[in-house]
Design a protein around this motif. Structure first.
Motif, PDB file in Angstrom:
ATOM      1  N   TYR A  40       0.810  -1.228   0.000  1.00 50.26           N
ATOM      2  CA  TYR A  40       0.000   0.000   0.000  1.00 50.26           C
ATOM      3  C   TYR A  40       0.845   1.281   0.000  1.00 50.26           C
ATOM      4  O   TYR A  40       0.317   2.370   0.238  1.00 50.26           O
ATOM      5  N   LEU A  43      -0.351   4.199  -2.026  1.00 49.22           N
ATOM      6  CA  LEU A  43      -1.575   4.809  -1.496  1.00 49.22           C
ATOM      7  C   LEU A  43      -1.222   5.839  -0.422  1.00 49.22           C
ATOM      8  O   LEU A  43      -1.787   6.932  -0.371  1.00 49.22           O
ATOM      9  N   VAL A 101      -4.309   3.720   5.817  1.00 52.25           N
ATOM     10  CA  VAL A 101      -4.843   2.991   4.655  1.00 52.25           C
ATOM     11  C   VAL A 101      -5.473   1.663   5.070  1.00 52.25           C
ATOM     12  O   VAL A 101      -6.580   1.332   4.656  1.00 52.25           O
ATOM     13  N   HIS A 102      -4.763   0.883   5.882  1.00 49.28           N
ATOM     14  CA  HIS A 102      -5.139  -0.501   6.197  1.00 49.28           C
ATOM     15  C   HIS A 102      -6.169  -0.542   7.338  1.00 49.28           C
ATOM     16  O   HIS A 102      -5.941   0.043   8.406  1.00 49.28           O
ATOM     17  N   SER A 103      -7.248  -1.268   7.117  1.00 45.21           N
ATOM     18  CA  SER A 103      -8.335  -1.310   8.115  1.00 45.21           C
ATOM     19  C   SER A 103      -7.891  -1.835   9.480  1.00 45.21           C
ATOM     20  O   SER A 103      -8.347  -1.340  10.512  1.00 45.21           O
ATOM     21  N   ASN A 124      -8.438   6.920   4.434  1.00 43.92           N
ATOM     22  CA  ASN A 124      -8.718   5.793   3.540  1.00 43.92           C
ATOM     23  C   ASN A 124      -9.451   4.652   4.247  1.00 43.92           C
ATOM     24  O   ASN A 124     -10.604   4.390   3.929  1.00 43.92           O
ATOM     25  N   ALA A 125      -8.750   3.954   5.141  1.00 40.60           N
ATOM     26  CA  ALA A 125      -9.224   2.660   5.661  1.00 40.60           C
ATOM     27  C   ALA A 125     -10.736   2.623   5.847  1.00 40.60           C
ATOM     28  O   ALA A 125     -11.317   3.473   6.522  1.00 40.60           O
ATOM     29  N   GLY A 126     -11.358   1.586   5.269  1.00 39.07           N
ATOM     30  CA  GLY A 126     -12.817   1.525   5.246  1.00 39.07           C
ATOM     31  C   GLY A 126     -13.455   0.742   6.375  1.00 39.07           C
ATOM     32  O   GLY A 126     -14.682   0.590   6.373  1.00 39.07           O
ATOM     33  N   ALA A 127     -12.656   0.258   7.332  1.00 39.37           N
ATOM     34  CA  ALA A 127     -13.194  -0.591   8.410  1.00 39.37           C
ATOM     35  C   ALA A 127     -14.564  -0.083   8.866  1.00 39.37           C
ATOM     36  O   ALA A 127     -14.672   1.005   9.437  1.00 39.37           O
ATOM     37  N   PHE A 144     -14.581   6.385   2.989  1.00 35.97           N
ATOM     38  CA  PHE A 144     -15.697   5.475   2.668  1.00 35.97           C
ATOM     39  C   PHE A 144     -15.725   4.396   3.744  1.00 35.97           C
ATOM     40  O   PHE A 144     -14.782   4.278   4.528  1.00 35.97           O
ATOM     41  N   TYR A 172      -8.836 -10.161   5.692  1.00 34.33           N
ATOM     42  CA  TYR A 172      -8.789  -9.190   6.799  1.00 34.33           C
ATOM     43  C   TYR A 172     -10.000  -8.287   6.654  1.00 34.33           C
ATOM     44  O   TYR A 172     -10.772  -8.428   5.694  1.00 34.33           O
ATOM     45  N   ALA A 174     -10.946  -5.410   5.557  1.00 36.75           N
ATOM     46  CA  ALA A 174     -11.362  -4.738   4.324  1.00 36.75           C
ATOM     47  C   ALA A 174     -11.929  -5.724   3.316  1.00 36.75           C
ATOM     48  O   ALA A 174     -12.978  -5.482   2.712  1.00 36.75           O
ATOM     49  N   PHE A 224     -11.786  -7.839  -3.950  1.00 35.78           N
ATOM     50  CA  PHE A 224     -11.154  -6.671  -3.350  1.00 35.78           C
ATOM     51  C   PHE A 224      -9.652  -6.931  -3.262  1.00 35.78           C
ATOM     52  O   PHE A 224      -9.220  -7.848  -2.554  1.00 35.78           O
ATOM     53  N   SER A 226      -5.927  -4.179  -3.671  1.00 31.60           N
ATOM     54  CA  SER A 226      -5.554  -2.785  -3.873  1.00 31.60           C
ATOM     55  C   SER A 226      -4.026  -2.693  -3.913  1.00 31.60           C
ATOM     56  O   SER A 226      -3.327  -3.628  -3.495  1.00 31.60           O
ATOM     57  N   PHE A 253     -10.852   0.319  -6.004  1.00 30.18           N
ATOM     58  CA  PHE A 253      -9.465   0.231  -5.520  1.00 30.18           C
ATOM     59  C   PHE A 253      -8.645  -0.707  -6.399  1.00 30.18           C
ATOM     60  O   PHE A 253      -7.429  -0.618  -6.463  1.00 30.18           O
ATOM     61  N   PHE A 302      -7.097   8.024  -3.703  1.00 29.98           N
ATOM     62  CA  PHE A 302      -6.369   8.179  -2.441  1.00 29.98           C
ATOM     63  C   PHE A 302      -5.896   9.627  -2.265  1.00 29.98           C
ATOM     64  O   PHE A 302      -5.954  10.182  -1.172  1.00 29.98           O
TER      65      PHE A 302
HETATM   66  C1  PHB Z   1      -8.572  -1.033   3.894  1.00 29.61           C
HETATM   67  O1  PHB Z   1      -7.764  -1.785   4.476  1.00 29.61           O
HETATM   68  O2  PHB Z   1      -9.585  -0.604   4.469  1.00 29.61           O
HETATM   69  C2  PHB Z   1      -8.334  -0.641   2.497  1.00 29.61           C
HETATM   70  C3  PHB Z   1      -7.069  -0.717   1.943  1.00 29.61           C
HETATM   71  C4  PHB Z   1      -6.863  -0.326   0.629  1.00 29.61           C
HETATM   72  C5  PHB Z   1      -7.918   0.157  -0.114  1.00 29.61           C
HETATM   73  C6  PHB Z   1      -9.181   0.246   0.420  1.00 29.61           C
HETATM   74  C7  PHB Z   1      -9.406  -0.167   1.736  1.00 29.61           C
HETATM   75  O3  PHB Z   1      -7.718   0.548  -1.378  1.00 29.61           O
END
Ligand code: PHB
Length: 387
Positions: A40, A43, A101-103, A124-127, A144, A172, A174, A224, A226, A253, A302
């Motif tokens: 990542y 990102l 970035v990482h949930s 970023n992280a969408g958790a 998001f 994981y 995300a 999913f 990325s 992504f 991003f």
């Molecule tokens: C996430 O870990 O939430 C995540 C990582 C990369 C992305 C989107 C979500 O592009």
């Protein structure tokens, strides 16, 4: 008023005034916790670029305060996250946390932010849980939830007439939540997810799973991935000969910031996201031009999220004239704001997540070209948020 009281009041004011002035003229410390290495890394860089671009547009200051960045490479490693965020708060005394970035890492950040009351803006992280069960007045997101683009894509794939879908992602939060969002709307519309394939983050040994997809013969695949992993997956999917026979769908992504590296393997892919490369609005055109001039790079989703994280911080600070200790004013200004994002203006839900349009996009050359608005003002259900 007795003379003595009056004198001591004047003295108190004389002490208080310089103190609060010092507070609002000192640099504002922003802890930037992002991945600068690993799958990542690109990102993290785009988010920082976007954040700095907004700041530069404001002359390098927000409400009169210069920004001092304290940067941490979080390596997208949840096991190091709590230590990293504690250092930023306790050792570096940051005023605001921006990341990540990482949930899995973001959930650790949200826990510490909630416990300490530190302002956190997630770029970023969408958790889902960050603006769900963990929601808090001091936690905001400029991006998001994993549910949002997944849910929108479930409707698209169902409308295409696909019935049987295999999903494939990293194991994981995300990946799981993206698949869950997809599954929720796809199965509501009569489809069936017949197999959920996963591999550990950030592995890219896809071969055995691609063989399993070929043997299962679904109508379509939802995925999913990325960053670096998305580049490899899209190329491997095409190289395995699957792209011709089993259409591939995913949240955007999969193809954002990756198209140059993916080349022909990505051509034609349909994805859903809250951004596209060809929105053609005056706001987005100006942003894209400024970004390209500054960084000699095209922006991606991003970069937009980093830019909007800075905008949100700017909005909060403006309401309290730079004095972030005035918490209530800072929070309520962001809650009420209409954020003038390159993606299109958005507001925040009660749980502090963007309520935003989700676009269907298609890869044409090096562009995620806008196709249509697939979900207007989509709000995450914010399950478990009590705020
Ligand atoms: C996430 O870990 O939430 C995540 C990582 C990369 C992305 C989107 C979500 O592009």
């Amino acid at each position: 008023m007795k003379k003595l009281v009056r004198i001591s009041l004047i003295a108190a004011c004389a002490i208080a005034a310089p103190l609060s002035m010092a507070q609002t003229s000192a640099k504002l410390k922003v802890g930037l916790m992002l991945p600068y290495t690993g799958t990542y890394a690109s990102l993290g860089n785009a988010i920082e670029n976007g954040f700095r671009l907004y700041l530069a547009e404001k002359g390098g200051k927000l409400s009169g305060r210069e920004i001092e960045f304290i940067k941490v490479d979080d390596e997208s490693d949840p096991s190091k996250a709590t230590d990293n965020v504690n250092k930023l708060i306790k050792r570096d005394n940051v005023d605001v946390l921006v990341g990540t970035v990482h949930s899995g890492v973001a959930m650790a950040m949200a826990k510490v932010a909630k416990d300490t009351g530190t302002i956190l803006i997630v770029p970023n992280a969408g958790a889902d849980v960050v603006t769900g069960a963990m929601c808090a007045p001091n936690i905001f997101r400029s991006s998001f939830t994993n549910w949002q683009p997944g849910y929108a894509m479930g409707e698209v794939v169902a409308k295409k007439g696909h019935k049987k879908v295999v999903t494939i992602t990293w194991k994981y939060a995300a990946g799981d939540e993206s698949v869950n969002g997809f599954k929720e709307s796809f199965e509501k519309a009569g489809g069936k997810v017949v197999k959920e394939l996963t591999l550990p983050f950030p592995n890219v040994e896809f071969q055995a799973l691609l063989t399993e997809i070929a043997a299962t013969k679904p109508d379509a695949v939802y995925t999913f991935f990325s960053g670096g992993g998305a580049v490899k997956f899209v190329k491997d999917y095409a190289a395995a000969g699957l792209k011709k026979s089993i259409p591939l769908y995913g949240p955007g992504f999969l193809t954002d910031g990756t198209l140059e590296a993916q080349g022909a393997a990505a051509e034609g892919l349909l994805t859903t996201l809250h951004y596209a490369d060809s929105l053609g609005t005056a706001r987005d055109n100006a942003f894209r031009l400024a970004y390209a001039k500054t960084y000699k790079l095209q922006p991606d989703v991003f970069a937009v999220q980093g830019y909007d994280a800075a905008q949100m911080l700017g909005i909060g600070l403006a309401a309290v004239k730079g004095d972030i200790s005035k918490r209530a004013g800072f929070v309520s200004a962001i809650e009420k704001a209409k954020i003038d994002s390159p993606r299109g203006a958005f507001t925040l839900s009660k749980s502090h997540n963007p309520v935003q349009d989700i676009y269907l996009r298609q890869v044409v050359g090096n562009e995620n070209r806008f196709v249509s608005v697939i979900s207007k003002a989509l709000a995450d259900p914010a399950r478990g948020c009590k705020m």
